[in-house]
Write an enzyme that holds these catalytic residues in place. Structure first.
Site, PDB file in Angstrom:
ATOM      1  N   ARG A  68      30.312 -70.083  -6.070  1.00  0.00           N
ATOM      2  CA  ARG A  68      31.374 -69.944  -7.075  1.00  0.00           C
ATOM      3  C   ARG A  68      32.757 -69.938  -6.420  1.00  0.00           C
ATOM      4  O   ARG A  68      33.707 -70.476  -6.962  1.00  0.00           O
ATOM      5  CB  ARG A  68      31.161 -68.654  -7.887  1.00  0.00           C
ATOM      6  N   ARG A 109      24.049 -59.761 -13.911  1.00  0.00           N
ATOM      7  CA  ARG A 109      24.454 -61.159 -14.019  1.00  0.00           C
ATOM      8  C   ARG A 109      23.652 -62.011 -13.051  1.00  0.00           C
ATOM      9  O   ARG A 109      23.533 -61.684 -11.881  1.00  0.00           O
ATOM     10  CB  ARG A 109      25.961 -61.305 -13.737  1.00  0.00           C
ATOM     11  N   ARG A 158      39.990 -73.645 -16.132  1.00  0.00           N
ATOM     12  CA  ARG A 158      39.433 -73.638 -14.783  1.00  0.00           C
ATOM     13  C   ARG A 158      39.510 -75.001 -14.120  1.00  0.00           C
ATOM     14  O   ARG A 158      39.102 -75.143 -12.964  1.00  0.00           O
ATOM     15  CB  ARG A 158      37.958 -73.234 -14.867  1.00  0.00           C
ATOM     16  N   ARG A 217      28.765 -55.643  -7.636  1.00  0.00           N
ATOM     17  CA  ARG A 217      28.672 -55.641  -9.097  1.00  0.00           C
ATOM     18  C   ARG A 217      27.301 -56.136  -9.556  1.00  0.00           C
ATOM     19  O   ARG A 217      26.748 -55.634 -10.540  1.00  0.00           O
ATOM     20  CB  ARG A 217      29.772 -56.554  -9.646  1.00  0.00           C
ATOM     21  N   LYS A 253      39.709 -59.923 -13.165  1.00  0.00           N
ATOM     22  CA  LYS A 253      40.319 -60.488 -14.379  1.00  0.00           C
ATOM     23  C   LYS A 253      39.801 -59.822 -15.646  1.00  0.00           C
ATOM     24  O   LYS A 253      40.574 -59.516 -16.544  1.00  0.00           O
ATOM     25  CB  LYS A 253      39.986 -61.986 -14.517  1.00  0.00           C
TER      26      LYS A 253
END
Ligand code: ADP
Length: 193
Positions: free
Chosen positions: A145, A134, A89, A128, A14
């Protein structure tokens, strides 16, 4: 005015696609994830509060996210349009967004639903994490998640389907091809504006 929601599970790309859409269509990018991470990086009281949720892979409570949305929208009312990335969300957030936009007579034009298989999502997120830094990109938190996505966010697909706004996008393709499909979906809604 063009209002786009880009919707998809964590790791669906996204953020990458939003950056391209913003450039091409000159929209204001509203990423609640980026806004929350900025607060965490600056170590503000809000940042400390939200890190409790983000680091566990949970959603930040709706009231916090909605306040951020209202403040941001108020400061950008002259924008030619928005791309909402990682927001809404939850159903509560989606209803709040509809209320805000309906009041101004500027509804959402299209919801780009980026679809990627679960195995590929986990591979991307954990890959990632090695260079994003992160705190929520480990395997354990990524799984959490995804669970949260399925339970709290996926119901939005039906919510927007009922409004006839979902444009499914195959997110398993190379980045340029995904973007090509996204542009086609955007051009289709622009044509009927
Ligand atoms: P991703 O889609 O890869 O999970 P985001 O940057 O959109 O990345 O979100 C990262 C985290 O920030 C989420 O797991 C959640 O804790 C929090 N967050 C972002 N947007 C929202 C939102 N709209 N509502 C609640 N929590 C949010």
């Amino acid at each position: 005015m063009l209002n786009i929601v880009i919707f998809g599970p964590p790791g669906s790309g996204k953020g990458t696609q939003s950056a391209r859409i913003v450039k091409k269509y000159d929209l204001t990018h509203l990423s609640t994830g980026d806004m929350l991470r900025e607060e965490m990086e600056k170590n503000t009281p809000l940042g400390k509060q939200v890190s409790e949720y983000i680091d566990k892979g949970l959603l930040v409570p709706d009231d916090i996210v909605l306040k951020m949305l209202y403040d941001y929208a108020a400061g950008h009312m002259d924008s030619p349009g928005f791309i909402f990335d990682g927001f809404p969300r939850t159903i509560v957030q989606a209803e709040a967004l509809d209320n805000l936009l309906d009041k101004r007579g500027i509804p959402i034009n299209v919801v780009l639903s980026v679809e990627v298989e679960e195995k590929e999502l986990l591979k991307r997120i954990v890959g990632r994490g090695e260079d994003s830094g992160r705190t929520d990109d480990s395997m354990e938190i990524a799984n959490q998640r995804l669970d949260v996505y399925k339970k709290q966010t996926m119901p939005l697909i039906d919510y927007y389907k009922e409004q006839g706004k979902i444009a499914p996008i195959n997110g398993m393709q190379p980045v340029d091809e995904v973007f090509g499909d996204i542009c086609q979906a955007i051009e289709a809604v622009k044509a009927v504006q």
